[in-house]
Scaffold this motif. Structure first.
Motif, PDB file in Angstrom:
ATOM      1  N   LYS A  10       0.858  -1.193   0.000  1.00 29.68           N
ATOM      2  CA  LYS A  10       0.000   0.000   0.000  1.00 29.68           C
ATOM      3  C   LYS A  10       0.898   1.249   0.000  1.00 29.68           C
ATOM      4  N   PRO A  11       0.338   2.428  -0.217  1.00 21.87           N
ATOM      5  CA  PRO A  11       1.167   3.646  -0.232  1.00 21.87           C
ATOM      6  C   PRO A  11       1.900   3.884   1.090  1.00 21.87           C
ATOM      7  N   SER A  12       3.082   4.507   0.976  1.00 20.89           N
ATOM      8  CA  SER A  12       3.873   4.995   2.125  1.00 20.89           C
ATOM      9  C   SER A  12       4.525   3.926   3.003  1.00 20.89           C
ATOM     10  N   VAL A  13       4.594   2.715   2.496  1.00 22.84           N
ATOM     11  CA  VAL A  13       5.257   1.664   3.285  1.00 22.84           C
ATOM     12  C   VAL A  13       6.760   1.643   3.055  1.00 22.84           C
ATOM     13  N   GLY A  14       7.223   2.384   2.013  1.00 26.30           N
ATOM     14  CA  GLY A  14       8.651   2.425   1.720  1.00 26.30           C
ATOM     15  C   GLY A  14       9.028   1.666   0.458  1.00 26.30           C
ATOM     16  N   LYS A  15       8.019   1.452  -0.398  1.00 27.83           N
ATOM     17  CA  LYS A  15       8.276   0.730  -1.648  1.00 27.83           C
ATOM     18  C   LYS A  15       9.285   1.456  -2.529  1.00 27.83           C
ATOM     19  N   SER A  16       9.068   2.763  -2.726  1.00 26.47           N
ATOM     20  CA  SER A  16       9.988   3.517  -3.602  1.00 26.47           C
ATOM     21  C   SER A  16      11.380   3.549  -3.002  1.00 26.47           C
ATOM     22  N   THR A  17      11.454   3.720  -1.682  1.00 25.52           N
ATOM     23  CA  THR A  17      12.761   3.758  -1.040  1.00 25.52           C
ATOM     24  C   THR A  17      13.487   2.433  -1.275  1.00 25.52           C
ATOM     25  N   ASN A 223       9.358  -3.826   6.629  1.00 22.53           N
ATOM     26  CA  ASN A 223      10.144  -2.586   6.494  1.00 22.53           C
ATOM     27  C   ASN A 223      10.003  -1.664   7.712  1.00 22.53           C
ATOM     28  N   LYS A 224      10.916  -0.705   7.776  1.00 17.50           N
ATOM     29  CA  LYS A 224      11.009   0.284   8.866  1.00 17.50           C
ATOM     30  C   LYS A 224      11.388  -0.390  10.181  1.00 17.50           C
ATOM     31  N   ASP A 226      13.956  -0.223  11.611  1.00 21.44           N
ATOM     32  CA  ASP A 226      14.819   0.639  12.421  1.00 21.44           C
ATOM     33  C   ASP A 226      14.026   1.386  13.489  1.00 21.44           C
ATOM     34  N   THR A 227      12.713   1.116  13.589  1.00 24.99           N
ATOM     35  CA  THR A 227      11.913   1.791  14.631  1.00 24.99           C
ATOM     36  C   THR A 227      11.541   0.778  15.722  1.00 24.99           C
ATOM     37  N   SER A 252      15.446  -2.431   6.579  1.00 24.01           N
ATOM     38  CA  SER A 252      15.399  -0.976   6.685  1.00 24.01           C
ATOM     39  C   SER A 252      15.820  -0.429   5.321  1.00 24.01           C
ATOM     40  N   ALA A 253      14.806  -0.135   4.511  1.00 27.00           N
ATOM     41  CA  ALA A 253      15.078   0.403   3.173  1.00 27.00           C
ATOM     42  C   ALA A 253      15.817   1.733   3.305  1.00 27.00           C
ATOM     43  N   HIS A 254      15.459   2.453   4.348  1.00 24.32           N
ATOM     44  CA  HIS A 254      16.072   3.726   4.672  1.00 24.32           C
ATOM     45  C   HIS A 254      17.583   3.588   4.840  1.00 24.32           C
TER      46      HIS A 254
HETATM   47  N1  LIG Z   1      11.937   4.587   9.502  1.00 29.95           N
HETATM   48  C1  LIG Z   1      11.897   4.234   8.228  1.00 29.95           C
HETATM   49  N2  LIG Z   1      11.204   4.969   7.349  1.00 29.95           N
HETATM   50  C2  LIG Z   1      11.192   4.567   6.067  1.00 29.95           C
HETATM   51  C3  LIG Z   1      11.870   3.422   5.618  1.00 29.95           C
HETATM   52  N3  LIG Z   1      11.666   3.286   4.284  1.00 29.95           N
HETATM   53  C4  LIG Z   1      10.886   4.310   3.908  1.00 29.95           C
HETATM   54  N4  LIG Z   1      10.594   5.097   4.981  1.00 29.95           N
HETATM   55  C5  LIG Z   1       9.787   6.328   4.987  1.00 29.95           C
HETATM   56  O1  LIG Z   1       8.452   6.004   4.677  1.00 29.95           O
HETATM   57  C6  LIG Z   1       7.857   7.040   3.888  1.00 29.95           C
HETATM   58  C7  LIG Z   1       7.277   6.465   2.610  1.00 29.95           C
HETATM   59  O2  LIG Z   1       8.336   5.948   1.816  1.00 29.95           O
HETATM   60  P1  LIG Z   1       8.174   5.727   0.244  1.00 29.95           P
HETATM   61  O3  LIG Z   1       9.365   4.978  -0.214  1.00 29.95           O
HETATM   62  O4  LIG Z   1       7.847   6.979  -0.450  1.00 29.95           O
HETATM   63  O5  LIG Z   1       6.883   4.788   0.267  1.00 29.95           O
HETATM   64  P2  LIG Z   1       6.040   4.182  -0.948  1.00 29.95           P
HETATM   65  O6  LIG Z   1       5.519   2.885  -0.449  1.00 29.95           O
HETATM   66  O7  LIG Z   1       6.828   4.155  -2.191  1.00 29.95           O
HETATM   67  O8  LIG Z   1       4.872   5.200  -1.039  1.00 29.95           O
HETATM   68  P3  LIG Z   1       4.011   5.604  -2.354  1.00 29.95           P
HETATM   69  O9  LIG Z   1       4.958   6.265  -3.287  1.00 29.95           O
HETATM   70  O10 LIG Z   1       3.000   6.543  -1.766  1.00 29.95           O
HETATM   71  O11 LIG Z   1       3.428   4.340  -2.870  1.00 29.95           O
HETATM   72  C8  LIG Z   1       8.960   8.061   3.635  1.00 29.95           C
HETATM   73  O12 LIG Z   1       8.824   9.094   4.586  1.00 29.95           O
HETATM   74  C9  LIG Z   1      10.225   7.288   3.898  1.00 29.95           C
HETATM   75  O13 LIG Z   1      11.285   8.096   4.324  1.00 29.95           O
HETATM   76  C10 LIG Z   1      12.615   2.660   6.574  1.00 29.95           C
HETATM   77  O14 LIG Z   1      13.255   1.656   6.284  1.00 29.95           O
HETATM   78  N5  LIG Z   1      12.589   3.124   7.863  1.00 29.95           N
END
Ligand SMILES: Nc1nc2c(ncn2[C@@H]2O[C@H](COP(=O)(O)OP(=O)(O)OP(=O)(O)O)[C@@H](O)[C@H]2O)c(=O)[nH]1
Length: 396
Positions: A10-17, A223-224, A226-227, A252-254
């Motif tokens: 789903k959106p904002s889970v960190g897929k793009s990262t 993912n994430k 690191d929290t 941790s994609a970050h």
């Molecule tokens: N703490 C943490 N935050 C992360 C991690 N990966 C991504 N994020 C954060 O999660 C948010 C969403 O990341 P995106 O990579 O844009 O997520 P997405 O799933 O591609 O979202 P859409 O483009 O909306 O589909 C951003 O604020 C990232 O910085 C991670 O491994 N750890």
């Protein structure tokens, strides 16, 4: 062919990262076997120990790279955008999403384990990641069931023609890349009669789910991680018997993105997938140094950032592929040693490998030679992971 790993979530889970981190590699220009036109398809790599050192050779990869004896073998990573959440409102999965999904061999479901995004991808707290895992599995199953039911109805119409059920169902389900024989196997594997008109609703659901599991195998990128909240969820979910059928990888994609960025800036030495890295600059800004030290703690505890690991779990464990090197028993490498390393299905034989290398080999395959011990290998011999094989054919 190159295997395609689909990233869903789903959106904002960190897929793009994750996608960017996994596809951002310092591979020499021109080494790409294809140019990226579609931004949602990128090249990622899976690691395997290179076979060249055993043969006292220095490999010359035609694609990918080799770093300190670790070979990075290319796979395609596809960002399957458009997972529509909120099926409870009757929206279901988007058509484009389903079409794109059919072009993938295995899925990585990126799940926000920190629980800070709700089912729509909006910021929240305490969201249970299990809801997201269930949502995707249930939606995929509903889609499969829909098509299976169409197949059963077609079979009912065609019964007079004395046709095998698996052939009718196979035609209906062909987009999922499953053969009639594999459908029959799946029916038998869950103890159903090969008689679609006898199946009740629950049996059809069970069959749809089993076909989905076999044709769209999946691993979870937690993912994430690191929290702190993600680590609590990890402990609970990975010990929950309801999720025993899934492989989970802490990610941790970050952290991976930050390390790749730092590497690009020349600030760290880092080999993707390693559980350590070296800071190579003395006068780093304090903030960046503190950030890197936090990442160091993470990769040390979790054995890497998890990005390489989840790609490799999808490739080698879930999809069960093996890497095979074309070799020469004589040691005469005409085009340079260990140029290639191919990913093949677990049951691939010496003859399959020959066809993979030379699609025009026809019936010219004679035998293979296992280059490690110069033994002759017959057509039907199933190859092992990291075999080095010479193909002997009448065409040579
Ligand atoms: N703490 C943490 N935050 C992360 C991690 N990966 C991504 N994020 C954060 O999660 C948010 C969403 O990341 P995106 O990579 O844009 O997520 P997405 O799933 O591609 O979202 P859409 O483009 O909306 O589909 C951003 O604020 C990232 O910085 C991670 O491994 N750890």
């Amino acid at each position: 062919m190159s295997y395609r790993i689909g990233l869903v979530g789903k959106p904002s889970v960190g897929k793009s990262t994750l996608f960017n981190a996994a596809t951002m590699n310092d591979v020499p220009e021109g080494a790409y076997p294809f140019t990226t036109i579609d931004p949602s398809v990128g090249e990622a790599y899976v690691r395997t120990p290179c076979a060249a050192p055993e043969f006292d050779e220095t490999c010359q990869p035609s694609v990918g790279v080799c770093e300190d004896g670790t070979r990075f073998v290319p796979v395609k990573l596809v960002d399957v955008a458009g997972l529509v959440p909120g099926a409870h409102e009757g929206r279901g999965l988007g058509n484009q999403f389903l079409t794109d999904l059919n072009e993938t061999d295995v899925l990585i479901h990126v799940v926000d384990f920190s629980g800070t995004t709700d089912s729509e991808g909006e910021a929240t707290e305490g969201h249970d990641p299990r809801e997201d895992i269930d949502f995707l599995e249930d939606e995929l199953d509903a889609w499969y069931l829909d098509i299976l039911e169409k197949g059963v109805r077609r079979y009912a119409d065609k019964q007079v023609e004395d046709i095998d059920p698996e052939d009718v169902l196979g035609e209906q389900l062909s987009a999922f890349g499953i053969s009639p024989a594999a459908i029959k196997q799946t029916i038998l594997a869950i103890d159903l009669p090969v008689a679609p008109l006898e199946w009740d609703g629950a049996e059809k659901e069970a069959l749809a789910r089993e076909i989905r599991k076999r044709t769209k195998p999946m691993t979870i990128a937690a993912n994430k991680m690191d929290t702190p909240a993600a680590q609590d969820n990890w402990d609970e979910i990975t010990t929950d018997p309801a999720y025993e059928h899934l492989e989970f990888v802490p990610v941790s994609a970050h952290a991976e993105k930050a390390l790749k960025n730092a590497k690009e800036q020349g600030v760290v030495e880092y080999t993707p997938g390693e559980r350590d890295f070296a800071i190579t600059t003395e006068d780093l800004p304090a903030e960046q140094e503190a950030g890197l030290e936090q990442i160091r703690e993470f990769v040390d505890e979790f054995d890497g950032t998890g990005v390489q690991q989840v790609l490799e779990t999808a490739t080698f464990d879930v999809l069960d592929l093996k890497a095979v090197f074309p070799g020469t028993a004589s040691g005469n490498w005409t085009k340079g040693p260990f140029r290639d390393c191919f990913l093949l299905p677990a049951d691939a034989t010496a003859e399959d490998f020959a066809y993979h290398l030379h699609s025009d080999i026809g019936d010219g395959f004679l035998h293979g030679i296992d280059c490690r011990d110069d033994r002759q290998v017959g057509a039907d011999t199933v190859l092992d992971h990291r075999d080095v094989l010479e193909v002997v054919s009448t065409n040579q």
